[in-house]
Scaffold this motif. Structure first.
Motif, PDB file in Angstrom:
ATOM      1  N   ARG A  93       0.855  -1.196   0.000  1.00 23.47           N
ATOM      2  CA  ARG A  93       0.000   0.000   0.000  1.00 23.47           C
ATOM      3  C   ARG A  93       0.884   1.236   0.000  1.00 23.47           C
ATOM      4  NH1 ARG A  93      -1.747   0.306   4.884  1.00 23.47           N
ATOM      5  NH2 ARG A  93      -1.244   2.464   5.427  1.00 23.47           N
ATOM      6  N   THR A 148       2.850   7.421   3.163  1.00 19.12           N
ATOM      7  CA  THR A 148       2.861   6.199   3.968  1.00 19.12           C
ATOM      8  C   THR A 148       2.999   5.006   3.033  1.00 19.12           C
ATOM      9  OG1 THR A 148       1.436   7.172   5.667  1.00 19.12           O
ATOM     10  CG2 THR A 148       1.587   4.772   5.598  1.00 19.12           C
ATOM     11  N   THR A 149       3.950   4.138   3.331  1.00 16.63           N
ATOM     12  CA  THR A 149       4.093   2.910   2.569  1.00 16.63           C
ATOM     13  C   THR A 149       4.029   1.730   3.531  1.00 16.63           C
ATOM     14  OG1 THR A 149       5.486   1.654   1.027  1.00 16.63           O
ATOM     15  CG2 THR A 149       6.620   3.040   2.625  1.00 16.63           C
ATOM     16  N   ALA A 150       3.312   0.695   3.146  1.00 14.02           N
ATOM     17  CA  ALA A 150       3.108  -0.455   4.027  1.00 14.02           C
ATOM     18  C   ALA A 150       3.170  -1.735   3.212  1.00 14.02           C
ATOM     19  CB  ALA A 150       1.757  -0.350   4.735  1.00 14.02           C
ATOM     20  N   LYS A 169       2.682  -6.213   3.789  1.00 10.83           N
ATOM     21  CA  LYS A 169       2.419  -7.368   4.633  1.00 10.83           C
ATOM     22  C   LYS A 169       2.623  -8.621   3.805  1.00 10.83           C
ATOM     23  CE  LYS A 169      -1.032  -9.549   7.626  1.00 10.83           C
ATOM     24  NZ  LYS A 169      -2.415  -9.473   8.175  1.00 10.83           N
ATOM     25  N   SER A 214       5.815  -7.741   8.225  1.00  8.55           N
ATOM     26  CA  SER A 214       5.113  -6.541   7.780  1.00  8.55           C
ATOM     27  C   SER A 214       5.909  -5.313   8.184  1.00  8.55           C
ATOM     28  CB  SER A 214       3.705  -6.474   8.379  1.00  8.55           C
ATOM     29  OG  SER A 214       3.767  -6.355   9.781  1.00  8.55           O
ATOM     30  N   GLU A 271       5.304  -0.710   8.167  1.00 13.54           N
ATOM     31  CA  GLU A 271       4.572   0.496   7.777  1.00 13.54           C
ATOM     32  C   GLU A 271       5.434   1.689   8.175  1.00 13.54           C
ATOM     33  OE1 GLU A 271       0.431   2.900   8.771  1.00 13.54           O
ATOM     34  OE2 GLU A 271       0.392   0.710   8.476  1.00 13.54           O
ATOM     35  N   SER A 316       5.923   6.063   7.576  1.00 16.58           N
ATOM     36  CA  SER A 316       5.417   7.331   7.070  1.00 16.58           C
ATOM     37  C   SER A 316       6.524   8.375   7.153  1.00 16.58           C
ATOM     38  CB  SER A 316       4.202   7.804   7.872  1.00 16.58           C
ATOM     39  OG  SER A 316       3.133   6.885   7.774  1.00 16.58           O
ATOM     40  N   LYS A 329       8.912   3.126  -1.612  1.00 19.45           N
ATOM     41  CA  LYS A 329       8.600   1.854  -0.970  1.00 19.45           C
ATOM     42  C   LYS A 329       9.703   0.838  -1.226  1.00 19.45           C
ATOM     43  CE  LYS A 329       5.760   0.227  -4.845  1.00 19.45           C
ATOM     44  NZ  LYS A 329       4.390  -0.169  -5.246  1.00 19.45           N
TER      45      LYS A 329
END
Length: 572
Positions: free
Chosen positions: A292, A318-320, A322, A331, A333, A335, A363
């Motif tokens: 994401r 924000t990059t996430a 999982k 995972s 996350e 920002s 990312k």
């Protein structure tokens, strides 16, 4: 072809390609330092369009393409456009290709201030006997005009993509723009990876097989542009949000590896297809990782007077990610608030100078299936770019630009381990460089697009002292290209085209012991436009890699062989 995340853009849906430099790309939703490539897709035309094209991409790859567009109603409120393509045959080196593409666009000018459209693209692509990946111990020249893989190696893609946009201009002070897309891609890749031996034979250390896997991409944005003045200073303020989501599904244990005996390249073509066994399992698709990427931004394009202007902005990114399944559970996350700022000064009407600085949260890369640590997701990092430049409008149709820049970004490379290498992230790549670009009409008959880049590149802040000061892998310090079109004044409608493209030497390994040689490619072509039965007719002929140069695109991929392509387009 689709990318590693299943995203794909077909040539027939593209109207033009825009190159957005670092800060100019900021107001399109954050992104990466160094700029971005924006594909502007086709839209309905105001005038009726009926065009048929028949041609050949090289070898026996013949294709037919229909482009039909116009308006449904007399007022021009409802428009349509359809592009259909069929391609079949063998490439210049004998790789069978079959492709079917359908792109349909509908738009609606709801009012004079409100516009909406919806677009859909279907792409069914198959390519057999795809060239292998090479992991070299000694960099040698390999004849790119030959095919080395057996026919059972393949790349198969089926993609459905829908996207829609809306633009509302309620007044001259406000613009609301938004878009959303969804793409569902199913892929299957069988590809051989080769390890070179001291006797210059090769061992197929990995024969990657993927049962049909699924990729889903979602994305959208909404931006509000406002225009206003404070005293004598004009502003264009943009507020907005964008988001993309990528979900990867696979069956069973994903790609598998097979080892083999040492073979010459000529023998490789006869390699039998392995018994894949359970790798073609009937297990249901399961999600193995999700990416994401979100942006919340505010930016202001400020005009102080005819000479001075600026762009300032902040992007909260924000990059996430999982992961799960056979890739292991993990995972992250992260920002970051990243700034962008640019100051412009026009000493005279034809000249613009600027200085800019930007940051971008990028990312973490996903390691591909050709590496032992496939599926590894690297942590995200903030990249930086500094730039000072000048643009000079020599004439209304000719632009000269130059820039000095510094880019800092993550350093990533293959460790070249045997039998299967891993992909590593360590330290920073630092690119200090200068570029010069000239584009436009030099005369009424001569159009050129040319430029060159010189860079001093190196690795900094590495955990491995031996890498400090080394050059990043697959990065050339010198690049240059020039493309020209000349309309022959004594033969109306006939233009000659040609290009020269130079890429300097680069390194395939982090220790800089495996040097990839520099190469220069030449293209030539011609275009003839006339009218037959009062209909426009255009004939094109292009020869790519005229001299048949054997070269390496990167550390493990061969270059493109000499390819002759032609087409005939006519209106009906």
């Amino acid at each position: 072809m689709a990318g590693v995340n299943g995203s794909a853009v077909s040539v027939i849906e593209i109207d033009r390609v825009e190159i957005l430099s670092g800060t100019s790309g900021f107001l399109y939703g954050g992104g990466r330092v160094g700029g971005a490539i924006n594909y502007v897709t086709k839209s309905p035309t105001n005038a009726p369009l009926r065009r048929l094209t028949f041609g050949n991409y090289g070898g026996t790859q013949f294709y037919g393409h229909a482009d039909i567009s116009g308006k449904f109603d007399n007022r021009g409120r409802f428009g349509y456009r359809a592009n259909l393509l069929y391609q079949g045959g063998d490439t210049a080196i004998g790789e069978p290709v079959d492709q079917k593409v359908a792109n349909v666009v509908l738009d609606w000018h709801v009012t004079d201030t409100l516009y909406a459209d919806i677009k859909y693209t279907y792409n069914d692509y198959s390519k057999e006997a795809i060239q292998p990946f090479y992991y070299m111990t000694e960099r040698i020249s390999i004849d790119t005009s030959k095919r080395y893989s057996p026919k059972w190696t393949s790349n198969d893609i089926e993609s459905h993509k829908a996207y829609t946009s809306l633009r509302w201009d309620p007044s001259k002070y406000f613009t609301l723009r938004s878009a959303f897309f969804y793409q569902d891609t199913r892929m299957r890749v069988n590809q051989i990876s080769l390890n070179q031996q001291v006797d210059r034979t090769f061992i197929p250390v990995r024969i990657s097989n993927s049962p049909w896997e699924k990729h889903e991409n979602y994305g959208g944005y909404i931006y509000l542009d406002t225009r206003f003045s404070t005293f004598a200073v004009d502003h264009k303020l943009t507020l907005g949000y964008s988001s993309t989501l990528y979900d990867y599904f696979v069956r069973g244990n994903g790609p598998v590896s097979r080892s083999g005996t040492s073979l010459s390249l000529d023998e490789l073509k006869n390699l039998p297809e392995p018994d894949w066994g359970a790798s073609f399992g009937n297990e249901p698709l399961s999600s193995v990782w999700v990416d994401r990427y979100d942006n919340v931004l505010i930016g202001d394009a400020i005009t102080f007077n005819d000479q001075w202007s600026a762009m300032v902005g902040l992007n909260y990114a924000t990059t996430a990610n999982k992961r799960g399944g056979f890739y292991g559970d993990s995972s992250y996350e992260k920002s970051a608030l990243t700034p962008s700022v640019s100051l412009l000064y026009k000493p005279i009407e034809e000249v613009t100078t600027y200085v800019s600085y930007m940051e971008a949260l990028e990312k973490g890369s996903i390691v591909g299936n050709t590496y032992a640590n496939r599926g590894t997701v690297f942590p995200p990092l903030v990249s930086k770019q500094y730039e000072v430049g000048l643009k000079y409008d020599i004439s209304p149709n000719l632009l000269l630009s130059t820039a000095l820049f510094r880019i800092e970004k993550a350093n990533q490379y293959s460790d070249l381990a045997t039998p299967i290498p891993s992909y590593v992230q360590d330290g920073l790549q630092v690119h200090n460089g200068v570029e010069l670009v000239l584009t436009g009409k030099v005369t009424d008959n001569l159009t050129i697009m040319g430029g060159g880049t010189l860079m001093d590149i190196g690795v900094e802040k590495s955990n491995n002292p031996a890498l400090e000061g080394k050059k990043p892998t697959n990065a050339a310090s010198r690049m240059g290209k020039i493309y020209a079109e000349y309309a022959l004044p004594w033969v109306p409608g006939l233009s000659l085209t040609g290009g020269i493209y130079y890429t300097g030497e680069k390194y395939a390994d982090a220790a800089n012991t495996d040097k990839i040689p520099s190469y220069t490619l030449y293209d030539i072509g011609a275009r003839y436009t006339t009218r037959v039965l009062d209909k426009a007719l255009t004939v094109r002929l292009n020869v790519i890699n005229l001299t048949g140069k054997d070269y390496w695109q990167n550390d493990y991929t061969l270059g493109t062989p000499r390819t002759v392509a032609f087409s005939i387009s006519t209106m009906f």
